[in-house]
Design a protein around this motif. Sequence first.
Motif, mmCIF file in Angstrom:
data_model
loop_
_atom_site.group_PDB
_atom_site.id
_atom_site.type_symbol
_atom_site.label_atom_id
_atom_site.label_comp_id
_atom_site.label_asym_id
_atom_site.label_seq_id
_atom_site.Cartn_x
_atom_site.Cartn_y
_atom_site.Cartn_z
ATOM 1 N N GLU A 1 34.745 17.136 -30.545
ATOM 2 C CA GLU A 1 33.632 16.538 -29.795
ATOM 3 C C GLU A 1 32.746 16.175 -31.222
ATOM 4 O O GLU A 1 32.063 15.079 -31.175
ATOM 5 C CB GLU A 1 32.874 17.185 -28.860
ATOM 6 N N ILE A 2 32.538 17.035 -32.081
ATOM 7 C CA ILE A 2 31.782 16.994 -33.136
ATOM 8 C C ILE A 2 32.147 15.777 -34.038
ATOM 9 O O ILE A 2 31.200 14.895 -34.535
ATOM 10 C CB ILE A 2 31.769 18.172 -34.180
ATOM 11 N N LYS A 3 33.392 15.513 -34.321
ATOM 12 C CA LYS A 3 34.090 14.235 -34.890
ATOM 13 C C LYS A 3 33.713 13.155 -34.007
ATOM 14 O O LYS A 3 33.497 12.077 -34.935
ATOM 15 C CB LYS A 3 35.595 14.600 -34.970
ATOM 16 N N LYS A 4 33.717 13.044 -33.018
ATOM 17 C CA LYS A 4 33.570 11.826 -32.195
ATOM 18 C C LYS A 4 32.283 11.440 -31.837
ATOM 19 O O LYS A 4 31.787 10.180 -32.295
ATOM 20 C CB LYS A 4 34.052 12.126 -30.528
ATOM 21 N N VAL A 5 31.170 12.542 -31.790
ATOM 22 C CA VAL A 5 29.909 12.200 -31.545
ATOM 23 C C VAL A 5 29.067 11.950 -32.905
ATOM 24 O O VAL A 5 28.405 10.900 -33.046
ATOM 25 C CB VAL A 5 29.189 13.418 -30.547
ATOM 26 N N ASN A 6 29.179 12.642 -33.769
ATOM 27 C CA ASN A 6 28.819 12.818 -35.050
ATOM 28 C C ASN A 6 27.229 12.672 -34.977
ATOM 29 O O ASN A 6 26.698 12.001 -35.912
ATOM 30 C CB ASN A 6 29.463 11.612 -35.914
ATOM 31 N N LYS A 7 26.621 13.059 -34.180
ATOM 32 C CA LYS A 7 25.120 13.341 -34.265
ATOM 33 C C LYS A 7 24.648 14.397 -33.148
ATOM 34 O O LYS A 7 25.309 14.845 -32.416
ATOM 35 C CB LYS A 7 24.381 12.061 -33.844
ATOM 36 N N GLY A 8 23.430 14.992 -33.676
ATOM 37 C CA GLY A 8 23.057 15.983 -32.863
ATOM 38 C C GLY A 8 23.323 17.418 -33.595
ATOM 39 O O GLY A 8 24.221 17.475 -34.487
ATOM 40 N N VAL A 9 22.844 18.481 -32.821
ATOM 41 C CA VAL A 9 23.285 19.828 -33.258
ATOM 42 C C VAL A 9 24.750 20.102 -32.868
ATOM 43 O O VAL A 9 25.218 19.926 -31.725
ATOM 44 C CB VAL A 9 22.390 20.954 -32.676
ATOM 45 N N GLY A 10 25.505 20.494 -34.026
ATOM 46 C CA GLY A 10 26.719 20.923 -33.867
ATOM 47 C C GLY A 10 27.100 22.417 -33.709
ATOM 48 O O GLY A 10 28.064 22.820 -33.082
ATOM 49 N N CYS A 11 26.278 23.066 -34.320
ATOM 50 C CA CYS A 11 26.281 24.524 -34.450
ATOM 51 C C CYS A 11 25.084 25.091 -34.433
ATOM 52 O O CYS A 11 24.226 24.671 -35.363
ATOM 53 C CB CYS A 11 27.132 24.930 -35.745
ATOM 54 N N GLU A 12 24.743 26.278 -33.713
ATOM 55 C CA GLU A 12 23.608 26.741 -33.756
ATOM 56 C C GLU A 12 23.719 28.076 -34.528
ATOM 57 O O GLU A 12 24.692 28.918 -34.431
ATOM 58 C CB GLU A 12 23.036 27.564 -32.425
ATOM 59 N N VAL A 13 23.023 28.121 -35.722
ATOM 60 C CA VAL A 13 22.938 29.268 -36.724
ATOM 61 C C VAL A 13 22.607 30.686 -35.953
ATOM 62 O O VAL A 13 21.450 30.576 -35.628
ATOM 63 C CB VAL A 13 22.284 28.764 -38.050
ATOM 64 N N ALA A 14 23.404 31.830 -36.208
ATOM 65 C CA ALA A 14 22.861 32.983 -35.808
ATOM 66 C C ALA A 14 22.241 33.899 -36.962
ATOM 67 O O ALA A 14 21.222 34.395 -36.750
ATOM 68 C CB ALA A 14 23.813 33.662 -34.797
ATOM 69 N N THR A 15 23.058 33.770 -37.987
ATOM 70 C CA THR A 15 22.435 34.531 -38.911
ATOM 71 C C THR A 15 22.885 33.905 -40.247
ATOM 72 O O THR A 15 24.023 33.244 -40.282
ATOM 73 C CB THR A 15 23.009 35.929 -39.077
ATOM 74 N N TYR A 16 22.438 34.166 -41.419
ATOM 75 C CA TYR A 16 22.832 33.257 -42.835
ATOM 76 C C TYR A 16 22.508 34.201 -44.011
ATOM 77 O O TYR A 16 21.677 35.320 -43.759
ATOM 78 C CB TYR A 16 22.034 31.874 -42.806
ATOM 79 N N VAL A 17 23.144 33.909 -45.059
ATOM 80 C CA VAL A 17 23.043 34.751 -46.171
ATOM 81 C C VAL A 17 21.169 34.582 -46.583
ATOM 82 O O VAL A 17 20.653 33.369 -46.683
ATOM 83 C CB VAL A 17 23.740 34.324 -47.437
ATOM 84 N N GLY A 18 20.603 35.890 -46.843
ATOM 85 C CA GLY A 18 19.282 35.780 -47.384
ATOM 86 C C GLY A 18 18.481 36.050 -45.992
ATOM 87 O O GLY A 18 17.127 36.228 -46.408
#
Length: 188
Positions: free
Chosen positions: A162-179
């Motif tokens: 779906e990400i490849k088809k739609v290609n707009k909007g939020v694809g992934c909600e980030v839970a944690t990240y470096v830093g």
Amino acid sequence: MFKKFSPQTDIASQTRMKSSVQRGIRTALLQQMPLLAENDGALMEAIWPKKEGLVAVKCRDHISIYAVNGEPLFFQHFDGPYYPTLKVLHKYPTLLPQVRVDRGAIRFLLSGAHMMCPGFTSAGGSLPPANAAIPAETPVAIHAEGKEHAVGIGLLKLSTEEIKKVNKGVGCEVATYVGDDLWMVEKL
């Protein structure tokens, strides 16, 4: 989730889990992350030995962090999926399915923003092929173009196809990240 997390003020309680609850969490982790179950659960045993007690750390915003000997190993938001911490993911990089964002998305990722679909589909980004598509609502390791280790962990809001088809909007909600503040915590 952990952009402004302070163990001194955000932890409500720490509870040693009963063995029956620990078995339930262990079973859920093995179902959610099949790699943990390979070789008779050797990887699970390396991360969380059966003889070690699990402590549930309840935090604000309905976040639960699961720790062994004070070291955070997994966390969960409400009753959602379990996520490994980034430090665990760096020790065992194949624990979660991987997606990659392009260079332009790195600064947004490291400031805690959710990842947009174009960051995955542009030249530097990468998603798995159709035969290995990742379904929506699956925790993923977010890698960045040119970086060796994962720089974030998130929950896909759309399947990779779906990400490849739609290609707009939020694809992934980030839970944690470096830093972020969970990354900074050594012991709870």
